[in-house]
Design a protein around this motif. Structure first.
Motif, PDB file in Angstrom:
ATOM      1  N   ASP A 367      69.765  14.321 -10.284  1.00 35.93           N
ATOM      2  CA  ASP A 367      69.989  13.881  -8.900  1.00 35.93           C
ATOM      3  C   ASP A 367      71.029  14.733  -8.165  1.00 35.93           C
ATOM      4  N   THR A 368      70.941  16.038  -8.338  1.00 35.27           N
ATOM      5  CA  THR A 368      71.886  16.926  -7.653  1.00 35.27           C
ATOM      6  C   THR A 368      71.237  17.656  -6.480  1.00 35.27           C
ATOM      7  N   GLY A 369      70.028  17.198  -6.079  1.00 33.66           N
ATOM      8  CA  GLY A 369      69.285  17.919  -5.045  1.00 33.66           C
ATOM      9  C   GLY A 369      69.891  17.823  -3.652  1.00 33.66           C
ATOM     10  N   ALA A 370      70.693  16.791  -3.417  1.00 30.75           N
ATOM     11  CA  ALA A 370      71.355  16.637  -2.102  1.00 30.75           C
ATOM     12  C   ALA A 370      72.848  16.476  -2.334  1.00 30.75           C
ATOM     13  N   HIS A 371      73.642  17.075  -1.445  1.00 24.14           N
ATOM     14  CA  HIS A 371      75.101  16.995  -1.554  1.00 24.14           C
ATOM     15  C   HIS A 371      75.559  17.456  -2.944  1.00 24.14           C
ATOM     16  N   GLY A 372      74.826  18.385  -3.540  1.00 27.39           N
ATOM     17  CA  GLY A 372      75.156  18.934  -4.854  1.00 27.39           C
ATOM     18  C   GLY A 372      75.706  20.333  -4.685  1.00 27.39           C
ATOM     19  N   PHE A 373      74.811  21.317  -4.795  1.00 27.52           N
ATOM     20  CA  PHE A 373      75.213  22.709  -4.551  1.00 27.52           C
ATOM     21  C   PHE A 373      75.994  22.817  -3.244  1.00 27.52           C
ATOM     22  N   ALA A 374      75.524  22.077  -2.239  1.00 26.36           N
ATOM     23  CA  ALA A 374      76.052  22.218  -0.879  1.00 26.36           C
ATOM     24  C   ALA A 374      77.551  21.951  -0.777  1.00 26.36           C
ATOM     25  N   MET A 375      78.073  21.052  -1.608  1.00 29.44           N
ATOM     26  CA  MET A 375      79.489  20.713  -1.510  1.00 29.44           C
ATOM     27  C   MET A 375      80.357  21.669  -2.320  1.00 29.44           C
ATOM     28  N   GLY A 376      79.718  22.664  -2.944  1.00 35.13           N
ATOM     29  CA  GLY A 376      80.429  23.568  -3.842  1.00 35.13           C
ATOM     30  C   GLY A 376      81.564  24.314  -3.161  1.00 35.13           C
ATOM     31  N   TYR A 377      82.477  24.775  -3.944  1.00 37.87           N
ATOM     32  CA  TYR A 377      83.634  25.517  -3.427  1.00 37.87           C
ATOM     33  C   TYR A 377      84.027  26.542  -4.477  1.00 37.87           C
ATOM     34  N   ASN A 378      85.134  27.204  -4.285  1.00 38.45           N
ATOM     35  CA  ASN A 378      85.481  28.314  -5.171  1.00 38.45           C
ATOM     36  C   ASN A 378      86.823  28.141  -5.873  1.00 38.45           C
ATOM     37  N   TYR A 379      87.215  26.897  -6.072  1.00 32.13           N
ATOM     38  CA  TYR A 379      88.505  26.654  -6.714  1.00 32.13           C
ATOM     39  C   TYR A 379      88.544  27.316  -8.092  1.00 32.13           C
ATOM     40  N   ASN A 380      89.726  27.729  -8.490  1.00 32.71           N
ATOM     41  CA  ASN A 380      89.918  28.448  -9.773  1.00 32.71           C
ATOM     42  C   ASN A 380      89.188  29.790  -9.788  1.00 32.71           C
ATOM     43  N   GLY A 381      88.784  30.269  -8.619  1.00 33.50           N
ATOM     44  CA  GLY A 381      88.036  31.525  -8.588  1.00 33.50           C
ATOM     45  C   GLY A 381      86.671  31.408  -9.235  1.00 33.50           C
ATOM     46  N   LYS A 382      86.167  30.180  -9.350  1.00 31.95           N
ATOM     47  CA  LYS A 382      84.832  29.986  -9.947  1.00 31.95           C
ATOM     48  C   LYS A 382      83.760  30.327  -8.908  1.00 31.95           C
ATOM     49  N   LEU A 383      82.665  30.800  -9.388  1.00 31.62           N
ATOM     50  CA  LEU A 383      81.607  31.272  -8.497  1.00 31.62           C
ATOM     51  C   LEU A 383      80.472  30.259  -8.435  1.00 31.62           C
ATOM     52  N   LYS A 384      79.812  30.220  -7.300  1.00 25.63           N
ATOM     53  CA  LYS A 384      78.699  29.275  -7.139  1.00 25.63           C
ATOM     54  C   LYS A 384      77.466  29.796  -7.859  1.00 25.63           C
ATOM     55  N   SER A 385      76.663  28.880  -8.334  1.00 20.38           N
ATOM     56  CA  SER A 385      75.509  29.225  -9.171  1.00 20.38           C
ATOM     57  C   SER A 385      74.310  29.648  -8.327  1.00 20.38           C
ATOM     58  N   ALA A 386      73.277  30.057  -8.998  1.00 22.69           N
ATOM     59  CA  ALA A 386      71.984  30.300  -8.341  1.00 22.69           C
ATOM     60  C   ALA A 386      71.302  28.964  -8.043  1.00 22.69           C
ATOM     61  N   GLU A 387      70.308  29.027  -7.141  1.00 26.92           N
ATOM     62  CA  GLU A 387      69.391  27.906  -6.927  1.00 26.92           C
ATOM     63  C   GLU A 387      67.989  28.413  -7.216  1.00 26.92           C
ATOM     64  N   LEU A 388      67.251  27.658  -8.018  1.00 24.47           N
ATOM     65  CA  LEU A 388      65.892  28.037  -8.402  1.00 24.47           C
ATOM     66  C   LEU A 388      64.919  26.962  -7.942  1.00 24.47           C
ATOM     67  N   LEU A 389      63.718  27.404  -7.645  1.00 26.85           N
ATOM     68  CA  LEU A 389      62.677  26.463  -7.216  1.00 26.85           C
ATOM     69  C   LEU A 389      61.559  26.440  -8.259  1.00 26.85           C
ATOM     70  N   LEU A 390      61.293  25.245  -8.811  1.00 26.41           N
ATOM     71  CA  LEU A 390      60.126  25.062  -9.680  1.00 26.41           C
ATOM     72  C   LEU A 390      58.952  24.776  -8.751  1.00 26.41           C
ATOM     73  N   LYS A 391      58.071  25.759  -8.633  1.00 26.85           N
ATOM     74  CA  LYS A 391      57.001  25.647  -7.646  1.00 26.85           C
ATOM     75  C   LYS A 391      55.885  24.729  -8.155  1.00 26.85           C
ATOM     76  N   GLU A 392      55.007  24.377  -7.218  1.00 23.58           N
ATOM     77  CA  GLU A 392      53.918  23.454  -7.594  1.00 23.58           C
ATOM     78  C   GLU A 392      53.021  24.058  -8.665  1.00 23.58           C
ATOM     79  N   ASN A 393      52.889  25.383  -8.659  1.00 22.19           N
ATOM     80  CA  ASN A 393      52.023  26.032  -9.655  1.00 22.19           C
ATOM     81  C   ASN A 393      52.759  26.313 -10.972  1.00 22.19           C
ATOM     82  N   GLY A 394      53.980  25.811 -11.102  1.00 18.02           N
ATOM     83  CA  GLY A 394      54.717  25.966 -12.349  1.00 18.02           C
ATOM     84  C   GLY A 394      55.578  27.221 -12.419  1.00 18.02           C
ATOM     85  N   GLU A 395      55.419  28.119 -11.445  1.00 16.15           N
ATOM     86  CA  GLU A 395      56.275  29.311 -11.443  1.00 16.15           C
ATOM     87  C   GLU A 395      57.680  28.945 -10.974  1.00 16.15           C
TER      88      GLU A 395
END
Ligand code: PLP
Length: 419
Positions: A367-395
């Motif tokens: 349940d991180t699809g909303a207000h998840g990645f979006a609220m991210g920040y860079n404290y401790n010099g940490k970097l934000k992750s990638a976002e991936l899409l699981l498409k309908e065809n499985g790719e």
């Protein structure tokens, strides 16, 4: 209800060959089916439109999927307006629901012919004087104050919220806007967040419908759309019963028929600005266990931290956790699941009963699809992750790359020390 992941362990192992953890993964099929269900549930209302709250998941690929499902966008800032503009949302596809708004954002929203939702009566003069005049369509945000109750349960505390016009300001505001030549009017309110109750929208709708009738009687202004805003929630915990959007839409319809139709306001369009409900369950944070620590408690350290998902640290929010491949094993180990920030509240779960975790296990945080990645920040010099899409065809498609140290240092470009 048992909480299941939308992705299998096999798939995660396959993704792992290309994309390292941690990353947020989104479920295109789930997003589309849910968006179409919402549209179907409100199809009794001719003008119905969902304006997805961009702040929940500000990713252009996600916005495009929702666009294909007939959604508009609800923006709250300059960059959200810019992203929406680039994606081809214009005019009535855009709701601009901001607060404490800088003049240049009003100017830009007007340029896009967006529907501007005013947070305060003083913004009428502010736009008139500092943003080149009042546009022809305006929505007003209502805050009735006090506490917001459904039957006897207090849902939230609008009297303590910074948003919106008071009742009397609303009546005065519409009068002034009408005198200033505004042609199309909306009414908006957001009174409670993450409501896991089929009663929230119908209760809110009743308040707004009655207010629209009163506005018509007292000012002669005919409201064209009523914006129920966000706030329909999702079941983060396994014991919560999910909302039923068909029951919710029926409840709104009943209030519509009882209040608006008899008042001659049967053409009012219903708008929503849902964020969490549209995306929350259709995203997860995929991580791996990288450390085990046994001191005064048993800790499992992940390769993700609060920078990737702030809700547990910020609100003590519950996010369900699945140890992939061990779903059916006994949940007989009590763990604190931690991130790596130098902050003791960087814990995704505290005293959570889970199967025994081995280092290297895939850990999925739900349940991180909303207000998840979006609220991210860079404290401790940490970097934000990638976002991936699981498409309908499985790719799997990368829809945002992970940050690199160069991104972190990008705003120091002016600084000689780095040359
Ligand atoms: C945040 C927000 C939303 C979306 O809220 P959810 O809880 O994600 O549905 C909608 N409208 C406004 C004005 C907001 O600030």
């Amino acid at each position: 209800m048992e909480k299941k992941t939308f992705v299998t362990l096999e798939k995660l192992k396959e993704i792992d060959k290309t994309y390292p953890t941690p990353y947020h993964l989104y479920d295109e099929k789930g997003i589309r089916e849910n968006a179409l269900r919402l549209r179907d549930a409100f199809s009794w209302n001719k003008g119905f439109k969902e304006y997805f709250a961009v702040k929940a998941t500000p990713n252009p690929f996600i916005l495009n999927i929702l666009k294909e499902c007939g959604c508009g966008v609800d923006c709250s800032s300059m960059t959200e307006l810019m992203m929406s503009d680039k994606l081809g949302f214009h005019g009535d596809d855009i709701m601009f629901s901001s607060n404490d708004t800088p003049a240049e954002e009003f100017v830009y929203a007007k340029k896009l012919d967006a529907q501007i939702n005013l947070d305060d009566i003083s913004h009428i003069d502010f736009i008139e004087k500092q943003a080149g005049g009042i546009p022809e369509k305006i929505c007003c945000r209502y805050n009735p104050g006090g506490t917001f109750k459904i039957s006897t349960t207090i849902m939230d505390n609008p009297g303590e919220a910074k948003y919106g016009f008071t009742h009397d300001q609303l009546i005065e505001g519409y009068k002034r806007l009408k005198d200033m030549g505004v042609k199309k009017f909306g009414l908006h309110s957001f009174l409670a967040s993450n409501t896991v109750s089929n009663e929230y929208y119908p209760t809110l709708a009743k308040i707004l419908f009655e207010t629209a009738v009163e506005v018509k009687e007292k000012t002669g202004v005919e409201i064209s759309f009523i914006n129920l805003s966000g706030g329909v929630g999702i079941p983060y915990t396994p014991d919560q019963e999910p909302n039923d959007i068909y029951i919710i839409a029926e409840g709104v319809k009943k209030a519509f028929e009882e209040i608006l139709i008899p008042a001659g306001l049967g053409d009012v369009a219903i708008y929503t600005e849902l964020g969490r409900y549209m995306l929350g369950p259709y995203g997860c944070l995929v991580t791996k266990a990288i450390h085990q620590k046994h001191t005064h408690k048993d800790y499992v350290g992940l390769d993700a931290c609060a920078v990737n998902l702030m809700r547990p640290a910020m609100y003590g929010a519950y996010h369900h956790i699945t140890v992939m491949g061990k779903e059916d094993m006994p949940h007989d180990h009590k763990y604190d699941i931690t991130g790596s920030l130098c902050e003791n509240n960087d814990k995704f779960a505290i005293d959570r009963m889970l199967p025994e975790i081995d280092t290297g296990d895939f850990i999925v945080i739900h349940d991180t699809g909303a207000h998840g990645f979006a609220m991210g920040y860079n404290y401790n010099g940490k970097l934000k992750s990638a976002e991936l899409l699981l498409k309908e065809n499985g790719e799997v498609q990368m829809i945002r790359r992970a940050e690199t140290p160069a991104d972190y240092f990008a705003t120091f470009d002016f600084c000689d020390i780095l040359k």
